[in-house]
Design a protein around this motif. Sequence first.
Motif, mmCIF file in Angstrom:
data_model
loop_
_atom_site.group_PDB
_atom_site.id
_atom_site.type_symbol
_atom_site.label_atom_id
_atom_site.label_comp_id
_atom_site.label_asym_id
_atom_site.label_seq_id
_atom_site.Cartn_x
_atom_site.Cartn_y
_atom_site.Cartn_z
ATOM 1 N N LYS A 53 0.838 -1.191 0.000
ATOM 2 C CA LYS A 53 0.000 0.000 0.000
ATOM 3 C C LYS A 53 0.877 1.246 0.000
ATOM 4 O O LYS A 53 1.886 1.309 0.695
ATOM 5 C CB LYS A 53 -0.906 0.020 1.225
ATOM 6 C CG LYS A 53 -1.960 -1.039 1.213
ATOM 7 C CD LYS A 53 -2.856 -0.903 2.424
ATOM 8 C CE LYS A 53 -3.944 -1.952 2.420
ATOM 9 N NZ LYS A 53 -4.802 -1.847 3.599
ATOM 10 N N GLU A 54 0.457 2.227 -0.783
ATOM 11 C CA GLU A 54 1.201 3.470 -0.827
ATOM 12 C C GLU A 54 0.913 4.261 0.438
ATOM 13 O O GLU A 54 -0.210 4.309 0.911
ATOM 14 C CB GLU A 54 0.789 4.282 -2.051
ATOM 15 C CG GLU A 54 1.157 3.632 -3.357
ATOM 16 C CD GLU A 54 0.740 4.481 -4.550
ATOM 17 O OE1 GLU A 54 0.396 5.665 -4.339
ATOM 18 O OE2 GLU A 54 0.758 3.968 -5.656
ATOM 19 N N LYS A 55 1.958 4.883 0.948
ATOM 20 C CA LYS A 55 1.784 5.698 2.131
ATOM 21 C C LYS A 55 1.235 7.056 1.713
ATOM 22 O O LYS A 55 1.619 7.607 0.693
ATOM 23 C CB LYS A 55 3.101 5.866 2.874
ATOM 24 C CG LYS A 55 3.582 4.575 3.479
ATOM 25 C CD LYS A 55 4.767 4.798 4.363
ATOM 26 C CE LYS A 55 5.173 3.489 5.017
ATOM 27 N NZ LYS A 55 6.312 3.648 5.890
ATOM 28 N N TYR A 56 0.331 7.572 2.504
ATOM 29 C CA TYR A 56 -0.270 8.864 2.217
ATOM 30 C C TYR A 56 0.789 9.946 2.360
ATOM 31 O O TYR A 56 1.439 10.062 3.390
ATOM 32 C CB TYR A 56 -1.438 9.122 3.164
ATOM 33 C CG TYR A 56 -2.088 10.462 2.964
ATOM 34 C CD1 TYR A 56 -2.778 10.748 1.796
ATOM 35 C CD2 TYR A 56 -2.004 11.455 3.920
ATOM 36 C CE1 TYR A 56 -3.373 11.969 1.597
ATOM 37 C CE2 TYR A 56 -2.601 12.671 3.737
ATOM 38 C CZ TYR A 56 -3.287 12.938 2.571
ATOM 39 O OH TYR A 56 -3.868 14.145 2.369
ATOM 40 N N ALA A 57 0.964 10.709 1.319
ATOM 41 C CA ALA A 57 1.985 11.748 1.313
ATOM 42 C C ALA A 57 1.349 13.127 1.412
ATOM 43 O O ALA A 57 1.812 14.094 0.847
ATOM 44 C CB ALA A 57 2.821 11.653 0.053
#
Length: 139
Positions: free
Chosen positions: A83-87
Amino acid sequence: MTAMIATAFPSSRGAAYKACELIINQGPKTVEQLLVAVDFGAHGTQQAKITAAIQAGWLHETPAGTIDVTESVREHFAGLAPKEKYAGQITPPQYRPDIFRSQGLSKRYIPNSRGTRADVPAWSVRETVKIVTIKRSEP
């Protein structure tokens, strides 16, 4: 020759799925190491659950006596992208223009809007303390 998965892949909350993740991340494990690292349930059903995972084609026993995942399980986990980390932006602290209108404090910590009591009981007043400073004499 790779074994094909005979049944549907286990639930991500199941012990077999967690065992597969552990083996992929850390390498083959013995049965005892798997039982310590992953909760397979009650003592009487642990071996049966490992055997069921082997029969289903998710795990297999290596010639060295350790438990490893099959190639099809490795392919399944390789296809799962992390999962992509929220940036995004971290929210700033809440702006509180007035402590009396703030919802974040309990009423008991808000000072009285009419001021302090004029008739303070004598028993609640602390004694005044005289602070004494000592000067050093220089030799």
